[in-house]
Design a protein around this motif. Structure first.
Motif, short mmCIF file in Angstrom:
data_model
loop_
_atom_site.label_atom_id
_atom_site.label_comp_id
_atom_site.label_asym_id
_atom_site.label_seq_id
_atom_site.Cartn_x
_atom_site.Cartn_y
_atom_site.Cartn_z
N UNK A 105 33.73 23.32 43.56
CA UNK A 105 34.94 24.06 43.25
C UNK A 105 35.64 24.46 44.54
N UNK A 106 36.96 24.42 44.53
CA UNK A 106 37.76 24.89 45.65
C UNK A 106 38.96 25.62 45.07
N UNK A 107 39.33 26.74 45.69
CA UNK A 107 40.43 27.49 45.11
C UNK A 107 40.98 28.54 46.04
N UNK A 108 41.96 29.25 45.53
CA UNK A 108 42.57 30.37 46.24
C UNK A 108 42.62 31.56 45.30
N UNK A 109 42.34 32.75 45.84
CA UNK A 109 42.36 33.96 45.04
C UNK A 109 43.24 35.01 45.72
N UNK A 110 43.87 35.82 44.88
CA UNK A 110 44.71 36.90 45.38
C UNK A 110 44.31 38.21 44.75
N UNK A 111 44.44 39.29 45.53
CA UNK A 111 44.09 40.63 45.06
C UNK A 111 45.27 41.54 45.39
N UNK A 112 45.89 42.14 44.36
CA UNK A 112 47.09 42.95 44.52
C UNK A 112 46.81 44.38 44.06
N UNK A 113 47.63 45.30 44.54
CA UNK A 113 47.54 46.71 44.14
C UNK A 113 46.12 47.23 44.33
N UNK A 114 45.53 46.93 45.49
CA UNK A 114 44.18 47.40 45.84
C UNK A 114 43.14 46.97 44.80
N UNK A 115 43.29 45.76 44.28
CA UNK A 115 42.32 45.21 43.35
C UNK A 115 42.63 45.43 41.90
N UNK A 116 43.73 46.11 41.57
CA UNK A 116 44.09 46.35 40.18
C UNK A 116 44.62 45.09 39.51
N UNK A 117 44.97 44.07 40.29
CA UNK A 117 45.44 42.80 39.75
C UNK A 117 44.77 41.67 40.54
N UNK A 118 44.16 40.74 39.82
CA UNK A 118 43.49 39.60 40.46
C UNK A 118 44.08 38.30 39.94
N UNK A 119 44.23 37.34 40.84
CA UNK A 119 44.76 36.04 40.47
C UNK A 119 43.93 34.95 41.14
N UNK A 120 43.86 33.78 40.50
CA UNK A 120 43.08 32.68 41.07
C UNK A 120 43.61 31.35 40.56
N UNK A 121 43.48 30.35 41.43
CA UNK A 121 43.76 28.95 41.07
C UNK A 121 42.62 28.13 41.65
N UNK A 122 42.01 27.28 40.82
CA UNK A 122 40.84 26.52 41.28
C UNK A 122 40.90 25.10 40.76
N UNK A 158 45.24 35.04 35.78
CA UNK A 158 45.80 36.29 36.27
C UNK A 158 45.29 37.39 35.36
N UNK A 159 44.72 38.47 35.92
CA UNK A 159 44.20 39.54 35.08
C UNK A 159 44.30 40.88 35.80
N UNK A 160 44.82 41.87 35.07
CA UNK A 160 44.94 43.19 35.65
C UNK A 160 46.30 43.81 35.42
N UNK A 161 46.71 44.69 36.34
CA UNK A 161 47.92 45.49 36.22
C UNK A 161 49.10 44.80 36.89
N UNK A 162 50.15 44.50 36.11
CA UNK A 162 51.37 43.93 36.67
C UNK A 162 52.30 45.03 37.18
N UNK A 163 52.28 46.16 36.53
CA UNK A 163 53.07 47.33 36.93
C UNK A 163 52.46 48.53 36.24
N UNK A 164 52.92 49.70 36.59
CA UNK A 164 52.36 50.92 36.00
C UNK A 164 52.49 50.86 34.48
N UNK A 165 51.37 50.97 33.77
CA UNK A 165 51.38 50.93 32.32
C UNK A 165 51.41 49.55 31.72
#
Length: 802
Positions: A614-631, A670-677
C-alpha cells in the motif's frame, strides 16, 4: 538541578510534592530569563509517548523548559495519547490535556498550573481561553466522527495519520446518529466493506476480495463464527476500529481482508447515566440503560453496567427477533501504577421464523416476481444464539514510561437452530425440493495476550517498542444434528410458497463432530524516529497453528486436520511528514491461512499467503478533528489449491498450490469535522480482484468493484441550534455470481433529524431507504441465499442522559 520525579517517596505530602516539583523545574537554566512573548511563540519538537498523563506532563515541562505545577492526585488514573511533532507550548499542552477535564492556567512567571475544567482541552491565558480540538482514543462524549489514536494495525498507539494502512473508525457519535444497532449496520456504512449472508442470521463481512474471518474485541482476536457469534447489539461498545488489508501482525492466521476491532465502553469516575428508548417500523421496540460511576470515595474503584433489550418483527412475514444484552465492567486501582479490570457480558438473540438459507431464483438465475415480505421457509423454523463472555486485564505502569499489559478473555457461543433450504433435482426446472436440518453448536474460545511497551533511546532519539506473546484456542462441539428431509416427492413452486403448508418432520439426529484450534504466537513491533519528519515501523510475528477435527458420527466432516509451524509474518511501514498537515506512507505486510488440501502424495499444502502492499497520502486538519487519506493498494493471495486429475493410490483427492489471486484498487476517505457542528464521513473504494494463476477472469464477483459511502450530520446555528440534520448515501456497482445470478448497481439514501429538548433529553428520527429501493442485500445461487435489503423504514429514538 535535575527535576525530581513526583513519586520520590509516598511520605511526602501533596503540598510538598507540589512545591518540590514546581521548584525543581523552575531551576532549569534560562527559564527565569525567558520573556513571556517568547514562551508563547516558540516552537519545539516533542516525542512524548502515550501513557500516564503525569509522566507525560513532566516530560513536556523538561523538553519545553517551562514550569507545570500540579498535584499528582489531579492526574492519577488519567492517560494521554502522547505528543509527537512540532508545537508551541500552548498547542502541546492542549493536546496532552485533551479530554482530561483539566486546564493549564498561565501564571505571571510564565509557568502553568493545572486546574479543573471541562471535557475540552484548553490552555488559559489569564482570562483568555484558547480551546483545542484534540481527541484521544475514546470517542464517547466527543461528538466526533474520528478518533485521536488507534492501535488496531500495529499495537502502537498512533494517530490515523501515523498509521500506514487504510483505517476507519466508527465512533459512538456516528453509531448514535445513524442508529447503528448491529455489526451488520457497521459494515453497511463503513467504507470499503460489504456484507453477504448465507441465511437470515449469518452475516459475513468482506473487504478487498475476501471474507473477514477474524474480528477483535479490545485488541484480542476472536474467530468470526457466523453460526454462533451474536453481533446484533452494539450498546456496550465505544467505537469500532477497522483496518482494511492484511492484519497478520495482529491476528496471525486469517484472510488478507482486514479486521474489525470492537472497543468496549469503560467505567468513568464522574457519575453518568443514560436511558434510551426507541420505536420503529415493523414493531421494532428497543430499550437501553447505561450507568457508570466511581464505586468508592477516592475513585480507585469504578464500574459500569449496560443493559439492552430489543423486540422486533421484520418486513418478512412471520420473522421476528428478541435481543438481550447485559454488560458489566469494573476497574480497580491496585496502586497508582497498577490497574485491574474485570468484566463480563451475556448476549442472547432469539429469532423465531429465521431462515437457514434465503430466497431462490428461477433456474436461469433471474429473480422471482415476489413481494419483499414473502416468506420462503416454514413457520416452525428458528435460529437462536447465546453468547457468554468474561474477561480480565492487568496493566502496570513503570516509572520509565514502560507498561506491562496482560489481557485474557473467555467466550462461549451457543447455537440452536431448525431450518430449511432448497435444492433442485433437475437444475433446469423451476420446481424446488426441500430439505430440513436441526443443529446445536457450542463454540468456546479462550485467548491470552501479554506484552510490554515503552520508549527507548537510540542514537540520542526516543523510539517505541512492543514485545509480546499470545495464545488462542477455539473448541467446537457441534451436535447433535441432522434431519435432512431430502424427499424427492416434496416438490414446491417457489412463486407460490405456502409457509403454513409444510409440516414439521421428525428429526433424525445422525451427526456430530468436535474440533480444536490452537495458536501460539510471539510478536514485536517498533517505531523508529529516523528524523523528526520520518518514521519507520517494523514488526515481526511467529505463529504455531494446529487444527484437529473428530467427526463422532455422520459422513459430513467439512475439512480435515491441518497445521502450520513457525509461520513468519513481517510488517514494514514508512511515514514521511511533508509538513504539519500531510504525510505520505508506504507499507508492506503478510498474513497466512493454513489449508486442509493435500498434494499428490497426501501431504498438506503450504498455507495460503496474502501480501498487502500500500502507498498513500494522509492529511490531518483542525488538530486531528478531521482526517483524510488516499491510498493505492495491491493484495496478492498465493498457494491457492488447484485440483489435480490423478493422485497417489490411497489419496482420495489432491491439489497443487499454484493458484494466485490479485486485488488492485484505490481507497479514499474523509472522516471528522468539516466545520463547527458539521461532522462527515465519505469513502470511495475501487477493488478489482482477478485470478492471475490457476483461473481466469474476475474473482469474488459478489463484491462490487465500486463502492461509495457518504454520511453527514450538521447542527443548525443560531436560534435553530437545538436542531441537527443529516443523511447518508451508499452506492455500489453491479455484482454477479458464478451461478448466474446478477444484480445491477444501486444507491440507497437515508435521512436523520434530531432535536435537543434540553441538555438532558434528545429526540431523533431516522428514515432509511428514503426512496424505497428494491434490491438484494446479497446474492448467491438459484437455490437460495439471496436476501432482500430492508424496504423504507423509520425509527424514532429518545435518549435521556445526565
Amino acid at each position: 538541578m535535575l527535576p525530581l520525579p513526583l513519586n520520590v517517596t509516598p511520605k511526602i505530602t501533596r503540598a510538598i510534592r507540589f512545591a518540590v516539583f514546581g521548584m525543581s523545574l523552575a531551576g532549569l537554566p534560562g527559564l527565569a530569563l525567558m520573556p513571556l512573548p517568547v514562551l508563547a511563540q516558540s516552537l519545539k519538537t516533542y516525542q512524548i509517548p502515550a501513557g500516564p498523563l503525569g509522566s507525560a506532563l513532566t516530560r513536556f515541562g523538561v523538553q519545553a523548559g517551562v514550569t507545570i505545577s500540579f498535584d499528582t492526585e489531579q492526574t492519577r488514573r488519567l492517560s494521554t495519547a502522547g505528543l509527537t511533532g512540532t508545537y508551541s507550548i500552548e498547542e502541546g499542552l492542549s493536546r496532552l490535556l485533551a479530554n482530561s477535564g483539566l486546564l493549564a492556567q498561565r501564571q505571571g512567571n510564565g509557568g502553568f498550573v493545572l486546574i479543573a475544567g471541562n471535557n475540552e482541552s484548553a490552555v488559559l491565558l489569564g482570562t483568555t481561553s484558547i480551546s483545542g480540538q484534540s481527541l484521544d482514543a475514546t470517542t464517547e462524549g466527543t461528538g466526533s466522527y474520528t478518533t485521536g489514536s488507534m492501535s488496531t494495525a500495529t499495537k502502537l498507539a498512533t494517530s490515523m495519520r501515523e498509521t500506514p494502512q487504510s483505517v476507519t473508525v466508527i465512533t459512538r457519535q456516528r453509531m448514535d446518529d445513524q442508529n447503528m444497532q448491529s455489526l451488520e449496520d457497521i459494515s453497511t456504512y463503513t467504507p470499503g466493506l460489504t456484507m453477504r449472508k448465507t441465511g437470515g442470521e449469518r452475516p459475513q463481512f468482506y473487504s478487498r476480495g475476501s471474507a473477514i474471518d477474524n474480528i477483535m474485541i479490545d485488541g484480542l482476536p476472536v474467530a468470526y463464527d457466523t453460526d454462533t457469534l451474536g453481533t446484533s447489539t452494539m450498546a456496550m461498545f465505544d467505537r469500532v476500529e477497522v483496518v482494511r488489508g492484511a492484519s497478520g501482525l495482529m491476528i496471525g492466521a486469517g484472510n488478507p481482508s482486514g479486521t474489525l476491532n470492537l472497543i468496549r465502553k469503560r467505567p468513568t469516575v464522574e457519575p453518568q447515566v443514560s436511558v434510551t428508548v426507541g420505536a420503529g417500523s415493523w414493531d421494532n421496540y428497543r430499550t437501553e440503560l447505561d450507568a457508570s460511576s466511581a464505586l468508592n470515595s477516592s475513585g480507585s474503584i469504578r464500574g459500569r453496567v449496560v443493559g439492552a433489550f430489543q423486540d422486533k418483527d421484520s418486513f418478512t412475514d412471520g420473522y421476528s427477533s428478541k435481543r438481550q444484552l447485559l454488560y458489566g465492567i469494573t476497574e480497580f486501582d491496585l496502586s497508582e501504577a497498577t490497574t485491574l479490570t474485570l468484566g463480563a457480558y451475556y448476549n442472547r438473540e432469539d429469532n423465531p421464523g429465521a431462515d437457514w438459507s434465503g430466497i431462490p431464483t428461477k433456474a436461469n438465475g433471474t429473480f422471482l416476481p415476489i413481494s419483499r415480505s414473502t416468506r420462503m421457509s416454514p413457520k416452525w423454523t428458528y435460529w437462536n444464539k447465546k453468547n457468554t463472555s468474561a474477561f480480565a486485564e492487568l496493566e502496570h505502569r513503570f516509572d520509565n514510561d514502560w507498561k506491562l499489559r496482560l489481557n485474557t478473555t473467555w467466550l462461549r457461543g451457543d447455537l440452536d437452530m431448525l431450518g430449511t433450504s432448497f435444492y433442485r433435482l433437475d437444475p433446469a426446472a423451476d420446481q424446488l425440493n426441500l430439505n430440513v436440518g436441526r443443529y446445536t453448536y457450542q463454540h468456546t474460545q479462550k485467548s491470552v495476550d501479554s506484552y510490554v511497551s515503552g520508549p527507548f533511546i537510540l542514537f540520542g532519539t526516543t523510539h517505541e517498542l512492543v514485545l509480546g506473546a499470545s495464545y488462542r484456542t477455539d473448541n467446537t462441539d457441534d451436535g447433535p444434528g441432522g434431519g435432512f428431509l431430502n424427499d424427492p416427492n416434496v416438490v414446491l413452486d417457489p412463486s407460490n410458497f405456502d409457509y403454513h403448508g409444510v409440516d414439521k418432520p421428525t428429526i433424525n439426529y445422525n451427526w456430530s463432530r468436535k474440533g480444536q484450534v490452537d495458536q501460539y504466537s510471539t510478536y514485536a513491533t517498533t517505531r523508529l524516529h529516523l528524523r523528526d519528519d520520518l518514521k519507520l515501523i517494523l514488526g515481526s510475528r511467529l505463529d504455531w497453528y494446529e487444527y484437529e477435527q473428530n467427526t463422532i458420527s455422520g459422513e459430513y466432516t467439512f475439512g480435515a486436520d491441518y497445521k502450520a509451524t513457525r509461520e513468519y509474518t513481517p510488517y514494514a511501514g514508512l511515514i514521511y511528514d511533508i509538513n504539519d498537515t500531510y504525510s505520505v506512507y508506504t507499507s508492506w505486510t503478510k498474513i497466512f491461512q493454513p489449508q486442509a488440501n493435500v498434494n499428490y502424495y497426501g501431504s498438506l499444502l503450504p498455507p495460503v499467503t496474502g501480501t498487502n502492499r500500500e502507498v498513500g497520502i494522509k492529511g490531518e486538519y483542525f488538530e486531528g478533528a478531521l482526517n483524510a487519506s488516499v491510498a493505492y493498494f495491491q493484495l496478492t493471495q498465493e498457494n491457492r489449491a488447484q485440483s489435480l486429475d490423478t493422485c497417489l493410490p490411497g489419496v482420495a483427492s489432491c491439489s497443487v498450490a499454484s493458484g494466485e489471486v490479485q486485488t488492485k484498487g484505490v481507497d479514499m476517505e474523509l472522516q471528522g469535522m468539516l466545520a463547527r457542528g458539521w461532522q462527515a464521513s465519505a469513502g470511495y473504494t475501487y477493488a478489482a480482484a482477478k485470478n492471475v494463476k490457476g483461473g481466469s477472469g474476475r474473482f469474488d464477483s459478489d463484491t462490487p468493484y465500486n463502492l461509495l459511502k457518504l454520511s453527514t450530520t450538521y447542527q443548525l446555528p443560531g436560534d435553530l441550534e437545538k436542531w441537527s440534520i443529516g443523511g447518508s448515501l451508499r452506492s455500489q456497482s453491479s455484482t454477479y455470481t458464478s451461478f448466474g445470478v446478477t444484480q445491477g448497481g444501486y444507491s440507497i439514501f437515508d435521512l436523520m433529524t434530531g432535536y435537543n429538548v434540553n441538555k438532558n433529553l434528545k429526540v431523533q428520527a431516522n428514515l432509511n431507504n428514503v426512496f424505497d429501493k428494491r434490491y438484494y442485500q446479497s446474492i448467491s445461487n438459484p437455490a437460495g441465499a439471496n436476501l432482500f435489503g430492508d424496504p423504507r423504514n423509520v425509527a424514532v429514538t429518545m435518549r435521556w442522559s445526565m
